[in-house]
Design a protein around this motif. Structure first.
Motif, PDB file in Angstrom:
ATOM      1  N   ALA A 227       0.832  -1.204   0.000  1.00 10.59           N
ATOM      2  CA  ALA A 227       0.000   0.000   0.000  1.00 10.59           C
ATOM      3  C   ALA A 227       0.865   1.251   0.000  1.00 10.59           C
ATOM      4  CB  ALA A 227      -0.887   0.010   1.237  1.00 10.59           C
ATOM      5  N   TRP A 228       0.347   2.312  -0.634  1.00 15.56           N
ATOM      6  CA  TRP A 228       1.031   3.604  -0.536  1.00 15.56           C
ATOM      7  C   TRP A 228       0.034   4.730  -0.714  1.00 15.56           C
ATOM      8  CZ3 TRP A 228       1.409   7.244  -4.564  1.00 15.56           C
ATOM      9  CH2 TRP A 228       1.028   6.786  -5.837  1.00 15.56           C
ATOM     10  N   GLY A 229       0.457   5.899  -0.246  1.00 15.80           N
ATOM     11  CA  GLY A 229      -0.382   7.074  -0.411  1.00 15.80           C
ATOM     12  C   GLY A 229       0.468   8.318  -0.250  1.00 15.80           C
ATOM     13  N   LEU A 230      -0.101   9.459  -0.590  1.00 18.36           N
ATOM     14  CA  LEU A 230       0.618  10.718  -0.418  1.00 18.36           C
ATOM     15  C   LEU A 230      -0.087  11.554   0.641  1.00 18.36           C
ATOM     16  CD1 LEU A 230       1.548  11.867  -4.055  1.00 18.36           C
ATOM     17  CD2 LEU A 230       2.716  10.292  -2.516  1.00 18.36           C
ATOM     18  N   GLY A 231       0.684  12.355   1.331  1.00 15.55           N
ATOM     19  CA  GLY A 231       0.094  13.201   2.365  1.00 15.55           C
ATOM     20  C   GLY A 231       1.169  13.936   3.135  1.00 15.55           C
ATOM     21  N   TRP A 232       0.948  14.056   4.410  1.00 18.34           N
ATOM     22  CA  TRP A 232       1.854  14.848   5.244  1.00 18.34           C
ATOM     23  C   TRP A 232       1.989  14.218   6.619  1.00 18.34           C
ATOM     24  CZ3 TRP A 232      -2.813  16.692   3.342  1.00 18.34           C
ATOM     25  CH2 TRP A 232      -2.747  17.513   2.200  1.00 18.34           C
ATOM     26  N   GLU A 233       3.039  14.635   7.332  1.00 19.48           N
ATOM     27  CA  GLU A 233       2.983  14.527   8.772  1.00 19.48           C
ATOM     28  C   GLU A 233       2.563  15.915   9.233  1.00 19.48           C
ATOM     29  OE1 GLU A 233       6.991  12.926   9.445  1.00 19.48           O
ATOM     30  OE2 GLU A 233       7.629  14.939   9.970  1.00 19.48           O
ATOM     31  N   VAL A 234       1.693  15.960  10.205  1.00 22.80           N
ATOM     32  CA  VAL A 234       1.211  17.259  10.663  1.00 22.80           C
ATOM     33  C   VAL A 234       2.053  17.669  11.856  1.00 22.80           C
ATOM     34  CG1 VAL A 234      -0.763  18.594  11.414  1.00 22.80           C
ATOM     35  CG2 VAL A 234      -1.096  16.632   9.907  1.00 22.80           C
ATOM     36  N   TRP A 235       2.599  18.870  11.786  1.00 22.54           N
ATOM     37  CA  TRP A 235       3.441  19.379  12.865  1.00 22.54           C
ATOM     38  C   TRP A 235       2.664  20.409  13.678  1.00 22.54           C
ATOM     39  CZ3 TRP A 235       9.116  20.778  11.125  1.00 22.54           C
ATOM     40  CH2 TRP A 235       9.742  19.615  10.659  1.00 22.54           C
ATOM     41  N   CYS A 236       2.798  20.289  14.995  1.00 19.93           N
ATOM     42  CA  CYS A 236       2.294  21.333  15.880  1.00 19.93           C
ATOM     43  C   CYS A 236       3.515  21.862  16.620  1.00 19.93           C
ATOM     44  CB  CYS A 236       1.265  20.764  16.852  1.00 19.93           C
ATOM     45  SG  CYS A 236       0.706  21.985  18.038  1.00 19.93           S
ATOM     46  N   ASP A 237       3.901  23.095  16.360  1.00 22.97           N
ATOM     47  CA  ASP A 237       5.100  23.694  16.961  1.00 22.97           C
ATOM     48  C   ASP A 237       6.318  22.793  16.782  1.00 22.97           C
ATOM     49  OD1 ASP A 237       3.310  25.640  17.756  1.00 22.97           O
ATOM     50  OD2 ASP A 237       3.058  24.800  19.756  1.00 22.97           O
ATOM     51  N   GLY A 238       6.454  22.241  15.604  1.00 23.60           N
ATOM     52  CA  GLY A 238       7.629  21.430  15.304  1.00 23.60           C
ATOM     53  C   GLY A 238       7.504  19.979  15.719  1.00 23.60           C
ATOM     54  N   MET A 239       6.390  19.605  16.309  1.00 23.04           N
ATOM     55  CA  MET A 239       6.223  18.232  16.772  1.00 23.04           C
ATOM     56  C   MET A 239       5.223  17.503  15.875  1.00 23.04           C
ATOM     57  SD  MET A 239       5.729  16.271  19.860  1.00 23.04           S
ATOM     58  CE  MET A 239       4.286  15.507  20.489  1.00 23.04           C
ATOM     59  N   GLU A 240       5.602  16.288  15.477  1.00 27.23           N
ATOM     60  CA  GLU A 240       4.703  15.526  14.618  1.00 27.23           C
ATOM     61  C   GLU A 240       3.545  15.008  15.469  1.00 27.23           C
ATOM     62  OE1 GLU A 240       6.320  11.994  12.740  1.00 27.23           O
ATOM     63  OE2 GLU A 240       4.272  11.361  12.283  1.00 27.23           O
ATOM     64  N   VAL A 241       2.308  15.421  15.126  1.00 30.65           N
ATOM     65  CA  VAL A 241       1.173  14.966  15.924  1.00 30.65           C
ATOM     66  C   VAL A 241       0.265  13.994  15.167  1.00 30.65           C
ATOM     67  CG1 VAL A 241       1.099  16.870  17.569  1.00 30.65           C
ATOM     68  CG2 VAL A 241      -0.068  17.119  15.381  1.00 30.65           C
ATOM     69  N   SER A 242       0.362  13.950  13.852  1.00 33.04           N
ATOM     70  CA  SER A 242      -0.498  13.023  13.100  1.00 33.04           C
ATOM     71  C   SER A 242       0.116  12.717  11.748  1.00 33.04           C
ATOM     72  CB  SER A 242      -1.888  13.622  12.834  1.00 33.04           C
ATOM     73  OG  SER A 242      -2.509  13.999  14.027  1.00 33.04           O
ATOM     74  N   GLN A 243      -0.400  11.635  11.165  1.00 26.52           N
ATOM     75  CA  GLN A 243      -0.114  11.333   9.769  1.00 26.52           C
ATOM     76  C   GLN A 243      -1.408  11.532   8.998  1.00 26.52           C
ATOM     77  OE1 GLN A 243       2.509   9.965   7.939  1.00 26.52           O
ATOM     78  NE2 GLN A 243       3.958  10.162   9.632  1.00 26.52           N
ATOM     79  N   PHE A 244      -1.296  12.115   7.824  1.00 23.08           N
ATOM     80  CA  PHE A 244      -2.470  12.448   7.029  1.00 23.08           C
ATOM     81  C   PHE A 244      -2.190  11.903   5.641  1.00 23.08           C
ATOM     82  CE2 PHE A 244      -5.776  16.033   6.702  1.00 23.08           C
ATOM     83  CZ  PHE A 244      -6.238  15.641   5.457  1.00 23.08           C
ATOM     84  N   THR A 245      -2.996  10.943   5.194  1.00 23.59           N
ATOM     85  CA  THR A 245      -2.654  10.247   3.950  1.00 23.59           C
ATOM     86  C   THR A 245      -3.857  10.080   3.037  1.00 23.59           C
ATOM     87  OG1 THR A 245      -1.028   8.963   5.204  1.00 23.59           O
ATOM     88  CG2 THR A 245      -1.544   8.174   3.001  1.00 23.59           C
ATOM     89  N   TYR A 246      -3.638  10.332   1.773  1.00 27.55           N
ATOM     90  CA  TYR A 246      -4.630   9.977   0.758  1.00 27.55           C
ATOM     91  C   TYR A 246      -4.190   8.648   0.140  1.00 27.55           C
ATOM     92  CZ  TYR A 246      -6.371  14.786   1.045  1.00 27.55           C
ATOM     93  OH  TYR A 246      -6.900  15.978   1.478  1.00 27.55           O
ATOM     94  N   PHE A 247      -4.904   7.583   0.447  1.00 32.39           N
ATOM     95  CA  PHE A 247      -4.530   6.258  -0.051  1.00 32.39           C
ATOM     96  C   PHE A 247      -4.623   6.206  -1.573  1.00 32.39           C
ATOM     97  CE2 PHE A 247      -5.702   3.291   3.746  1.00 32.39           C
ATOM     98  CZ  PHE A 247      -4.679   3.857   4.471  1.00 32.39           C
ATOM     99  N   GLN A 248      -3.562   5.713  -2.187  1.00 37.67           N
ATOM    100  CA  GLN A 248      -3.592   5.552  -3.644  1.00 37.67           C
ATOM    101  C   GLN A 248      -3.695   4.084  -4.039  1.00 37.67           C
ATOM    102  OE1 GLN A 248      -3.530   8.543  -5.753  1.00 37.67           O
ATOM    103  NE2 GLN A 248      -4.091   9.205  -3.691  1.00 37.67           N
ATOM    104  N   GLN A 249      -3.061   3.251  -3.232  1.00 30.61           N
ATOM    105  CA  GLN A 249      -3.079   1.828  -3.546  1.00 30.61           C
ATOM    106  C   GLN A 249      -3.056   1.033  -2.260  1.00 30.61           C
ATOM    107  OE1 GLN A 249       0.128  -0.083  -5.805  1.00 30.61           O
ATOM    108  NE2 GLN A 249      -1.062   0.261  -7.658  1.00 30.61           N
ATOM    109  N   VAL A 250      -3.857  -0.028  -2.210  1.00 28.71           N
ATOM    110  CA  VAL A 250      -3.835  -0.924  -1.054  1.00 28.71           C
ATOM    111  C   VAL A 250      -3.907  -2.363  -1.570  1.00 28.71           C
ATOM    112  CG1 VAL A 250      -5.069  -1.716   1.010  1.00 28.71           C
ATOM    113  CG2 VAL A 250      -4.885   0.729   0.538  1.00 28.71           C
ATOM    114  N   GLY A 251      -3.037  -3.212  -1.042  1.00 25.77           N
ATOM    115  CA  GLY A 251      -3.027  -4.609  -1.465  1.00 25.77           C
ATOM    116  C   GLY A 251      -2.838  -4.737  -2.964  1.00 25.77           C
TER     117      GLY A 251
END
Lengths: 312, 740
Positions: A130-154
């Motif tokens: 699986a893969w997708g594109l997106g971001w890690e979300v930073w709050c004051d320089g700290m990664e707080v979440s992963q945000f992904t648009y799935f492009q392919q799974v299995g």
């Protein structure tokens, strides 16, 4: 957006705030999957449900295990067992970024004082194909979440595309609560009659599992279980689509996928025991991926996977 | 004339892709417009994390009308052919014109293409651009089919004239172009509507978006250096980071914070790498102590507390990161002080290449070679061997696992902490050098020995297993390794005959693949190579000793392949040397003339010879000498071919008939008297200027003398004289290879 929520004071208050926020946005609040997984993505509510054309919306907490990350409960940030909060919406709505930012406000992050950034981070899971594109979300320089648009799974292209949000709950909560060591974090309300910290709940298990993961798990057994799960998964999918007993079309995608999850976890345990060499590693990952692909193939051939019923 | 504003507004575009994307947008749109006949006076493009913007000035309002004459079939062609032509050209029969041509009467259609309004062309070109945009990676979203780097939300396509602004009517996958966009995500949420580029840029600024990335970079650098300066500090320059950070913010706000005292003891490179890689912070240095004492972070917004919360959060994250780094550093120091060899042992489990063994085996080969090279580069053999053994030890350290780019450098720190000599410690960080054509080469003898050993082993290793670079593919960076060997030798003026080291190391690397051979026979083989100086004799000696059995077979298998591979590798080095010298203005034919000489495995000697020859040939005498030499050589070769003999000896001044002939005899004697001793001491400049001095007598000789005289004795004598010219000149370089 509910601005009235009092600032959370405990780990569980943050989880509850996320649950009620995403419920208010229409997500089905599911429960954790009842198997050992490495990340919330492995929950069939994400892996399998991101496939096929049917709309889907779900949010859940998923206990996750990464045996190699165990530090006997001593490292302020690393745990072999931790929680992820997972949201999957298919098709991804156009305002998903705003919905996400709303969830940060819901757990007490004041957008007027903090610096939130979407920093490129492409996601890939070799074991899930699986893969997708997106971001890690930073709050004051700290990664707080992963945000992904799935492009392919299995190995299947995602049509429509799912938007996936993953929150590392301990890290996020430590940040919101201003705690420096995960074990010091209040688990329930600090003013509760019996206040519990994260250490009260998990310190001992971190020690026990670290010892077991690193030193005592029986590698022969793990290896056998890996192979059994692999064989079992294939055997389940080899069954004819039509159930001889009921005469119904029942493809057992989920039971097969359970075996794929099991194989994946056995691989993680073997890895933590240090018995897998660099070259073998790729081969094992390839074997799990092959299972994930077969399960995905099976799932897209089911109703939930978007198969339109035969006229017959 | 109208102007055009285009904005493609999306979710956050990866910082590293923005600049290129803005350029691509400009190129694709303007190329498309120009191709369609819509020219313009001026174009600029910009990017922010959420938008790509293109503005054109002085664009045509419509493409000009075009008249095209299209040639059709002959006038008497079958009706079907004519009908087909009419359909294709979109004209009717009465619009055709018959013209006489040399091939007979031919039908012509006059096709008038009216000009098209700009909006129509822009709509087409922009849609094409969006649908075929060359993002390095792109994605779909929702249930759409359009691909963009991240979800595309809105499009501005606005033509402005003095009368007003007009939206280009177009829709791409449900997104209809308009004149609205958004300002800063947090500081100015909501839509803004614009009437043209100036209005757009001004309104964005009011909505806390600086459109031009160069302006954002300048603000960051200006504010950052001011913050540092106010406290007597300076920002460590980092252009790559500045460009990246400019792509992460629309409204840069620069904040400076302290690094906790706990971490100030970390090596500055560790602080800098950790802050840059993980946090995208700039390092702030105290010029007095040269220590990194503070950091600069760039936020994307202003806040009521003037960034206090943001800075506190960043400090906290940094502390957690640096706590990790400190943990690695202290653990590593503990291991290093106890015994760095432990790390080398750990590398027994790390594969270098499946056919070339583990990292530990690689280190062993390097160490043996470094020891052998040491005396030739002025290093102490024991020190060189120890340095080679420890140079890659840090690959097992936790810090290098976390920050691979610190390899070598960490090794130096750890070796120093372990009490190793400075020479040994420095070799760890210097042995990878030079990494590029402009990178410094190591000069300290121990570093030179280890750096050479590393590269020669790498080259021979991959040659042994037939993994040479091909075309643009050079996955193991072997061209760089070869250039490294060349530069280390030449720039340190080290004369070193490589052949025997290449042979030895090929034997060692080939030996890796033969499990039945232990080190014994391999090292015996290598000793014989060193003893004999030439491979063939060494090979025969070893084979004689082992006569029969599996060892003999294994050694034979290895030995038989070495000469070819060795020759091939040396010619690869020569090819790289040509590139190296070409960049310094030495012609390839001059290098070929020198490569053809004995001792061409001593690259420094080769370069000296080539430079001297190049200088000589740049003089008037040198250039003309080549003509004279070629003439002599041609006459001689033709005569030798015709007569079936080689004229090589016996020219006698007694048979000389003219003064010019006699003068040449004397000149050759004089030249030889200078050249022979000069060549013996490798003084190419003297030898070559002596050679160049032959130009005048050779020219005079050819002007006055007919070589092929009727008298057979005289002719033979003259041919033997030409042969002296050839032998004297080619003792300096193979001038037959020089063009001109």
């Amino acid at each position: 957006m509910s601005q009235t929520t009092a600032a959370p004071r405990s780990f569980q208050a943050i989880i509850l705030a996320l649950q009620s926020y995403w419920a208010s946005k229409g997500c089905a609040i599911l429960q954790p999957y009842d198997m050992e997984v490495g990340a919330g993505t492995f929950h069939p509510a994400t892996t399998l449900r991101s496939l096929g054309s049917r709309p889907w919306t779900a949010a859940y907490v998923q206990p996750s295990r990464r045996p190699t990350d165990g530090r006997y409960g001593e490292n302020p940030n690393r745990l072999q067992h931790y929680y992820q909060y997972q949201v999957l919406i298919k098709p991804s709505p156009p305002d998903l970024q705003d919905l996400y930012l709303g969830s940060l406000e819901a757990i007490g992050i004041d957008m007027d004082l903090h610096d939130i950034r979407f920093v490129e981070d492409d996601w890939e899971s070799p074991t899930l194909g699986a893969w997708g594109l997106g971001w890690e979300v930073w709050c004051d320089g700290m990664e707080v979440s992963q945000f992904t648009y799935f492009q392919q799974v299995g190995g299947h292209d995602c049509h429509p595309v799912s938007g996936e949000l993953t929150y590392g709950l301990e890290r996020l909560a430590m940040y919101v609560l201003g705690v420096d060591h995960v074990m010091d974090m209040p688990f329930n309300d600090p003013d509760a009659p019996i206040p519990l910290t994260y250490a009260d709940v998990f310190k001992q298990t971190e020690e026990e599992y670290a010892r077991w993961n690193f030193d005592t798990a029986n590698t022969d057994v793990l290896l056998r279980q890996f192979e059994e799960a692999e064989a079992h998964c294939k055997a389940i999918l080899d069954q004819p689509a039509t159930d001889p007993k009921t005469g119904k079309r029942i493809i057992m995608a989920h039971p097969a996928y359970d075996q794929c999850i099991k194989a994946s976890h056995m691989f993680n345990l073997l890895d933590a025991r240090g018995v897998i060499s660099v070259t073998e590693r790729q081969a094992y990952i390839g074997r799990v991926r092959a299972l994930a692909k077969m399960c995905a193939d099976a799932f897209v051939d089911t109703r939930a996977g978007g198969r339109t019923e035969d006229a017959a | 004339m109208p102007d055009l504003l285009i904005e493609l507004f999306s979710e956050e575009i990866p910082a590293q892709m923005q600049r290129r994307a803005a350029e691509d947008l400009q190129k694709l749109v303007t190329d498309g417009l120009v191709t369609a006949g819509l020219t313009y006076a001026h174009a600029v493009s910009f990017s922010t994390p959420r938008r790509l913007t293109l503005a054109l000035e002085g664009m045509l309002a419509a493409s000009p009308a075009v008249v095209e004459d299209r040639k059709g079939p002959k006038a008497d062609a079958p009706e079907k052919a004519i009908e087909g032509f009419l359909r294709g050209a979109g004209v009717t029969r009465d619009q055709l014109e018959t013209r006489e041509t040399p091939k007979g009467d031919v039908l012509f259609a006059r096709i008038e293409k009216p000009g098209r309004p700009a909006a129509e062309i822009i709509a087409e070109v922009l849609e094409q651009t969006i649908r075929n945009f060359p993002w390095p990676k792109s994605m779909r979203w929702g249930d759409g089919a359009l691909k963009w780097v991240r979800p595309l939300h809105s499009i501005i396509a606005l033509i402005t004239t003095e009368e007003g602004a007009e939206v280009v009517p177009m829709t791409v996958d449900g997104i209809t172009a308009g004149r609205a966009t958004q300002g800063h995500r947090f500081m100015a949420p909501g839509q803004i509507t614009v009437s043209g580029f100036e209005d757009y840029e001004a309104k964005l600024k009011r909505a806390y978006v600086v459109l031009n990335p160069a302006d954002r970079a300048e603000t960051i650098w200006h504010d950052g250096t001011n913050l540092a300066f106010a406290q007597g500090l300076e920002v460590v320059e980092d252009q790559g980071l500045l460009a990246e950070v400019s792509g992460l913010v629309e409204w840069p706000v620069t904040l400076m914070g302290p690094i906790a005292d706990d971490f100030l003891g970390l090596p500055p490179e560790v602080l800098q790498t950790s802050m840059r890689e993980h946090q995208k912070f700039f390092s702030v240095k105290n010029p007095k102590t040269n220590r990194i004492e503070k950091f600069i972070t760039v936020a994307n917004r202003e806040t009521a507390d003037e960034g206090a919360t943001i800075l506190a959060g960043n400090e906290k994250v940094l502390s957690a990161r640096l706590a990790d780094a400190k943990f690695f550093w202290e653990n590593d120091l503990r291991v290093a002080k106890a015994d760095m060899n432990q790390w080398v042992q750990d590398l027994e489990n790390v594969t270098f290449h499946s056919k070339l063994g583990t990292q530990a085996e690689l280190i062993e080969r390097m160490a043996v070679l470094a020891r052998e090279l040491a005396p030739l580069v002025g290093a102490d053999p024991d020190e060189a061997e120890e340095a080679a053994r420890l140079a890659k030890a840090d690959l097992s350290s936790e810090m290098v696992y976390e920050f691979p780019e610190l390899q070598g450098l960490m090794g130096s720190y750890y070796a120093k902490a372990a009490g190793k000599s400075d020479a040994v410690a420095n070799a760890a960080k210097e042995h990878y050098a030079p990494l590029g054509p402009s990178d410094d080469v190591p000069t300290a003898p121990v570093s030179v020995a280890v750096a050479l050993a590393e590269k020669i082993d790498k080259l021979t290793g991959f040659w042994a297993i037939d993994e040479k670079p091909t075309g643009s593919k050079d996955p193991y960076a072997l061209r760089r390794a070869a250039l490294g060997v060349i530069r280390i030798l030449v720039e340190n003026d080290l004369g070193l005959a490589l052949d025997r080291f290449i042979d030895s190391q090929l034997v060692r690397n080939k030996g890796m693949a033969v499990p039945e051979l232990d080190n014994g026979p391999i090292e015996e083989f290598v000793r014989e190579i060193a003893e004999h100086g030439v491979f063939g004799a060494a090979f025969r000696t070893v084979m004689d000793r082992h006569e029969a059995g599996t060892t003999a077979t294994a050694i034979r298998n290895i030995g038989e392949q070495v000469p070819d591979k060795s020759k091939n590798l040396l010619s690869f080095l020569h090819d790289r040397l040509k590139v190296y010298l070409r960049d310094q203005g030495v012609r390839h034919d001059i290098i070929d003339a020198c490569i053809a000489m004995e001792g061409n495995d001593d690259l420094t000697l080769l370069v000296k010879r080539a430079r001297a020859l190049s200088e000589t040939l740049n003089t008037d005498d040198g250039e003309n000498l080549i003509q004279g030499f070629k003439r002599a050589n041609n006459i001689l070769s033709q005569a030798e071919e015709a007569d079936g003999v080689e004229y090589s000896y016996g020219a006698d001044v007694r048979f000389a008939e003219t003064d010019e002939e006699r003068a040449l005899f004397h000149a050759l004697d004089a030249a030889e008297a200078k050249i022979t001793p000069a060549m013996a001491r490798q003084d190419f400049t003297t030898a070559m200027s002596a050679m160049a001095a032959l130009r005048a007598p050779i020219d005079a000789f050819f002007d006055a003398v007919q070589v092929n005289a009727d008298n057979g004795t005289v002719r033979r004598n003259r041919l033997n004289l030409l042969s002296r010219i050839r032998s004297i000149c080619t003792s300096v370089a193979d001038l037959t290879k020089v063009e001109g």
